[in-house]
Motif scaffolding. Structure first.
Motif, short mmCIF file in Angstrom:
data_model
loop_
_atom_site.label_atom_id
_atom_site.label_comp_id
_atom_site.label_asym_id
_atom_site.label_seq_id
_atom_site.Cartn_x
_atom_site.Cartn_y
_atom_site.Cartn_z
N GLY A 206 0.76 -1.29 -0.06
CA GLY A 206 0.22 -0.17 -0.09
C GLY A 206 0.87 1.18 0.01
O GLY A 206 2.02 1.19 0.32
N ILE A 207 0.43 2.33 -0.35
CA ILE A 207 0.89 3.53 -0.46
C ILE A 207 1.75 3.93 0.92
O ILE A 207 2.90 4.73 0.83
CB ILE A 207 0.08 4.69 -1.02
CG1 ILE A 207 1.00 6.09 -1.28
CG2 ILE A 207 -0.99 5.01 -0.18
CD1 ILE A 207 2.10 5.99 -2.16
N ALA A 236 -4.24 5.31 -4.23
CA ALA A 236 -5.55 5.86 -4.71
C ALA A 236 -5.36 7.40 -4.56
O ALA A 236 -6.74 7.99 -5.36
CB ALA A 236 -6.68 5.28 -3.63
N ASN A 237 -4.62 8.18 -4.22
CA ASN A 237 -4.74 9.43 -3.80
C ASN A 237 -3.45 10.31 -4.50
O ASN A 237 -3.06 11.11 -3.82
CB ASN A 237 -4.78 9.95 -2.47
CG ASN A 237 -6.21 9.33 -1.79
OD1 ASN A 237 -7.12 9.68 -2.32
ND2 ASN A 237 -6.27 8.54 -0.72
N ALA A 258 -1.37 0.99 -9.10
CA ALA A 258 -2.76 1.06 -9.43
C ALA A 258 -3.24 2.27 -8.72
O ALA A 258 -3.04 2.88 -7.63
CB ALA A 258 -3.22 -0.06 -8.63
N THR A 259 -3.64 2.79 -9.64
CA THR A 259 -4.58 4.10 -9.26
C THR A 259 -5.92 4.17 -9.83
O THR A 259 -6.60 3.39 -10.63
CB THR A 259 -3.99 5.52 -10.49
OG1 THR A 259 -4.12 5.29 -11.77
CG2 THR A 259 -2.38 5.34 -9.99
N ILE A 288 -8.26 1.34 -3.61
CA ILE A 288 -8.32 0.66 -4.83
C ILE A 288 -9.21 -0.58 -4.76
O ILE A 288 -9.13 -1.22 -3.76
CB ILE A 288 -7.05 0.12 -5.33
CG1 ILE A 288 -6.11 1.46 -5.45
CG2 ILE A 288 -6.87 -0.81 -6.45
CD1 ILE A 288 -6.46 2.38 -6.55
N ALA A 289 -9.98 -1.00 -5.61
CA ALA A 289 -10.95 -2.27 -5.31
C ALA A 289 -10.18 -3.61 -5.64
O ALA A 289 -9.59 -3.71 -6.74
CB ALA A 289 -12.22 -2.35 -6.42
N LEU A 290 -10.01 -4.42 -4.67
CA LEU A 290 -8.69 -5.16 -4.67
C LEU A 290 -9.52 -6.64 -5.54
O LEU A 290 -8.48 -7.00 -6.43
CB LEU A 290 -8.43 -5.83 -3.25
CG LEU A 290 -7.73 -4.77 -2.33
CD1 LEU A 290 -7.32 -5.27 -0.94
CD2 LEU A 290 -6.54 -4.34 -2.95
#
Ligand code: AOF
Ligand code: ZN
Length: 378
Positions: A206-207, A236-237, A258-259, A288-290
């Protein structure tokens, strides 16, 4: 044969086990192909001898059997072939492996797993039997299953096989809130983690792991540096920057970010220039939809995924029921923690396993303990 020599089935088992161990060597390197091993054994002067061996080559071709047969040459005639997967029955860049074994004069074939690929799916065994070759399918339990588990999962579900790796103290402390690396495990456990990376097609974090730890996520074991997995970062951001190590090295090690669909132009340019690959994803509550991401990664040929980063990411993968196996590293000599520091807790511990998982194996890595958790049959 000498009197005290083990019975033929014990010998079969020993060579099949050897083939299964051998197949692990190219795991994570064979693209959408499974890493298969073929060991050719012949009785010469009352002794069993390996006359040829091969593993599916990096990239997926050639297959294991022609490599082993090329090494054996004439000595393949009359040999037993121990294969970790049913020999293929389809014409690819080379003729079917089942036919190649027949043509070489192999006398017996002992295989550890069936191949669900619909071009094979029993046809490989059938070809061998029709040619009068004794064909034995000997599934030796978890040993067999583990070598092909990622291949089988990705073939039958369209999702990669997911291994979740978490390091923590016995109480479940994973790190410090707001960053600051916590050295939990020792050098042996750390080397094992790098080996795990080498054996997977891709690694995901994750970020927050990037923002707090700025890891390289590569395999840095001497001699295995070229085996680094594809890196997948959830962002995501739009928080990833070109100063982060994964971005700085994206031209050397493939990096998928993944964005969401819509991203600032400047961010897209930064990714393009660095060599990062943007993967537009669906969002689920701002994340993000896994499940959909897993489908996309599989569609890109990723069979096995190592999830390494963040308590939150781990919890999300578990919640979505996307985890197949867990490697739980428990620190034997954790650093002393100041009580005023805020900590990050893992979603489970060795004494409170996540629902639906059981301990399959317990290993010692120096002072640290490693539990391999598998999924209970539902
Ligand atoms: C074998 N031996 O070493 C491997 C096999 O794209 P292709 O033509 O390479 O075909 C891929 C399929 O071949 C794969 O889905 C699986 O069924 C089989 N892999 N078979 O006999 C091998 N790697
Ligand atoms: Zn083949």
């Amino acid at each position: 044969m000498e009197k005290n020599q083990p019975s033929i089935s014990e010998i079969d088992r020993r060579y099949l086990d050897a083939a299964l161990r051998f197949a692990r060597r190219n795991q994570g390197q064979t693209g959408t192909n499974p890493s298969v091993a073929c060991v050719l054994v012949r009785e010469i002067d009352d002794e069993f001898q390996i006359v040829g061996s091969g593993i599916t080559a990096p990239g997926g071709r050639p297959h294991a059997e022609p490599i082993a047969l090329a090494e054996a040459g004439e000595r393949a005639n009359g040999a037993t072939a121990y294969v970790t997967l049913e020999p293929c029955a389809h014409h690819g860049r080379t003729p079917p492996c089942a036919q190649t074994l027949i043509d070489a004069g192999v006398m017996r074939v002992v295989a550890a797993t069936k191949d669900p690929d619909n071009r094979v799916d029993g046809k490989g065994f059938q070809m061998l039997k029709s040619a009068g070759i004794e064909t034995i399918f000997e599934n030796i339990g978890e040993n067999s299953a583990r070598v092909v588990q990622a291949y089988l999962k990705s073939k039958t579900s369209n999702k990669p096989f997911v291994t979740l790796k978490l390091a923590m103290t016995a109480e479940g402390v994973m790190g410090l809130r707001g960053g600051g690396q916590l050295e939990l495990t020792g050098s042996i456990a750390n080397a094992q983690t790098h080996l795990l990376r080498a054996r997977h097609d891709a690694i995901l974090v994750g970020i927050n792991t990037i923002l707090f730890d700025n890891p390289a996520l590569t395999c840095r074991l001497p001699g295995l540096e070229s085996r680094s997995p594809i890196r997948v970062i959830l962002d995501a951001n739009a928080q990833l920057r070109d100063s982060h190590t994964v971005i700085k090295t994206a031209k050397q090690v493939a990096t998928i970010v993944a964005t969401p669909n819509q991203m600032p132009e400047e961010y897209q340019r930064m990714l393009q220039q660095s060599g990062g690959i943007q993967l537009a994803c669906e969002l689920d509550n701002g994340h993000i939809a896994l499940p959909e991401l897993m489908d996309d990664l599989r569609a890109r040929g990723i069979q096995s995924l190592l999830v390494e980063g963040g308590a939150q990411v781990a919890a999300s993968f578990l919640k979505e029921d996307l985890v197949d196996e867990i490697m739980l590293l428990e620190a034997g000599l954790p650093p002393a923690l100041d009580e005023t520091i805020e900590i990050v807790l893992a979603p489970f511990t060795a004494s409170k396993l996540p629902q639906g998982f059981e301990i399959r194996e317990e290993l010692r890595f120096g002072d640290d303990r490693c539990l391999r958790l598998g999924k209970l049959e539902s």
